[in-house]
Design an enzyme around this catalytic site. Structure first.
Site, mmCIF file in Angstrom:
data_model
loop_
_atom_site.group_PDB
_atom_site.id
_atom_site.type_symbol
_atom_site.label_atom_id
_atom_site.label_comp_id
_atom_site.label_asym_id
_atom_site.label_seq_id
_atom_site.Cartn_x
_atom_site.Cartn_y
_atom_site.Cartn_z
ATOM 1 N N THR A 12 -74.953 14.683 21.461
ATOM 2 C CA THR A 12 -74.178 15.178 22.601
ATOM 3 C C THR A 12 -75.071 15.760 23.680
ATOM 4 O O THR A 12 -75.003 15.380 24.857
ATOM 5 C CB THR A 12 -73.165 16.226 22.131
ATOM 6 N N LYS A 204 -77.616 33.641 18.377
ATOM 7 C CA LYS A 204 -77.808 33.840 19.818
ATOM 8 C C LYS A 204 -78.171 35.293 20.129
ATOM 9 O O LYS A 204 -78.992 35.566 21.011
ATOM 10 C CB LYS A 204 -76.542 33.435 20.565
#
Length: 433
Positions: A12, A204
């Site tokens: 992707t 993250k």
């Protein structure tokens, strides 16, 4: 002159990156001053259908050919996961290539090793796409806010969780139902654990905390709680009190150390983060000089994430043209100045809380609960008590003033042992970012 790049992975994000490089080639040349040329794309199976049309001559199954090719100056790793991504990144660095990656997991786990290797080899590693998709949070922390002491950073960093919570809030449907629909629509993976259990957000947060505070932080330092146990009932009660439910990733300075945590949180419905809906992400940063800053946009997807990757490629291409590296430290701080700052234990965190007790409809129930809370120095701010419509438990919902996490857990353990309480107490933390 042109600058050749090699790409590992054409999924992707890889497809989005290639699409942008092809379609915006002329624009990029005008901004960079020379063409960017994709020389090789390493894939597992060249015969598979692709999201973007690519000449067969660009495809190879020999990843190491990218490292051996002297013309390739920048290697772009877009396969995700820990291995073989870590090995490929280190091989590229050893071969003297600059590296772009969108791989948050490998940076959270092996970032120090990777950045040390890059410094020794005199090359750069860029990773804007690792956090926030197309939102430029990495560059903001490394460059735009380099003169600020970061007081706090709060983020909605996982689009899957935000999509699920938005649907639950606006449509009053269960977590399981929304998750099933999100999987069918492609918003959630077949195995959504990494997202809904908060681990994606925690990876993250490792990167963001290091950038914001110059500290060596690991995934084990972060308190992580996902959204599996969120119920429409609690979302509805929170709305009655004027709050919206979000999965937040937070890091902030306190006198007792850094708070680094990921968990479902109630925030005031008038706060700017409360309006971040569906698969969008946002970062709310407070700096000592700049004040409050909001970054908002799509945190994932083919083109938004590809946009961040291409931005990094252009940055590193400029370094190639100027013949330098290391102008901007990869982690905002010089590697020699990274320090291990104390992490505040979760038990010492202080905030407001939401409680929902499931109790028998008997006299004195509220006073017993309030008594235990009072004994643990937890002060009640608001209460909603509703009568039952049929046989079953009666919900008592409370908001507290600020309390210490350890005191809350101790009080709830005592309350849940009362014979008038027929289910474990639901609780959520309340924050005003």
């Amino acid at each position: 002159m042109s600058i050749a790049i090699g790409i590992i992975g054409l999924g992707t994000v890889g497809s989005g990156t290639v699409k942008i490089l092809f379609e915006n080639q002329s624009l990029i040349k005008k901004r960079l001053g020379c063409p960017l040329i994709i020389k090789k794309i390493a894939v597992r199976d060249p015969s598979l259908p692709r999201l973007v049309e690519v000449p067969d001559t660009l495809l190879t199954t020999d990843v190491e050919s990218l490292f051996r090719d002297p013309d390739i100056k920048i290697v772009v790793e877009l396969i995700g996961g820990l291995e073989p991504a870590r090995t490929f990144i280190l091989q590229a660095i050893k071969a003297g290539k600059h590296v772009v990656t969108a791989n948050k997991a490998v940076l959270a786990e092996y970032g120090q090793e990777i950045f040390k290797a890059a410094k020794e080899a005199g090359v750069d590693v860029a990773f804007e796409a690792a956090v926030g998709g197309g939102i430029p949070i990495i560059k903001t922390l490394k460059e735009s806010l380099a003169g600020n002491r970061i007081l706090s950073l709060t983020g909605i960093v996982n689009g899957t969780c935000n999509y699920i919570l938005t649907r639950m809030t606006e449509e009053n449907i269960s977590f399981e139902e929304v998750l099933s629909q999100a999987q069918k629509a492609g918003y959630a993976e077949a195995d959504p654990s990494l997202d809904i259990d908060g681990l994606d957000a925690a990876h993250k947060l490792v990167i963001l905390t290091t950038l914001a505070y110059g500290t060596e932080v690991s995934i084990d330092d972060i308190y992580v709680e996902g959204i599996r146990n969120i119920e429409p009932t609690d979302i509805a009660f929170a709305k009655e009190f004027g709050f919206v439910t979000k999965l937040l990733a937070m890091c902030k300075e306190t006198e007792e150390g850094l708070e680094v945590r990921v968990h479902p949180t109630l925030i005031p419905e008038k706060h700017v983060l409360a309006s971040v809906r569906m698969a969008y992400n946002a970062f709310y940063i407070r700096g000592d000089a700049v004040g409050d800053v909001l970054l908002y946009g799509l945190g994932a997807g083919q083109l938004p994430t590809g946009s961040a990757v291409v931005s990094d490629i252009i940055d590193l291409a400029r370094n190639v043209l100027s013949g330098g590296s290391g102008r901007v430290p990869p982690l905002s701080y010089q590697l020699s100045d990274l320090a291990r700052l104390p992490i505040k234990p979760m038990d010492k965190v202080v905030c407001r809380y939401y409680f929902r007790f499931s109790v028998l409809d008997r006299p004195g129930v509220l006073s017993k609960i309030a008594g235990i809370l009072g004994q643990n120095n937890i002060s009640i701010a608001s209460v909603i008590q509703k009568g039952r419509e049929e046989k079953g438990p009666v919900p008592i919902v409370m908001l507290t003033h600020e309390a210490r996490e350890a005191s809350v857990r101790k009080a709830l353990e005592e309350i849940d042992q009362l014979n008038i309480v027929i289910a474990p107490t639901k609780f959520l933390r309340i924050e005003k970012p």
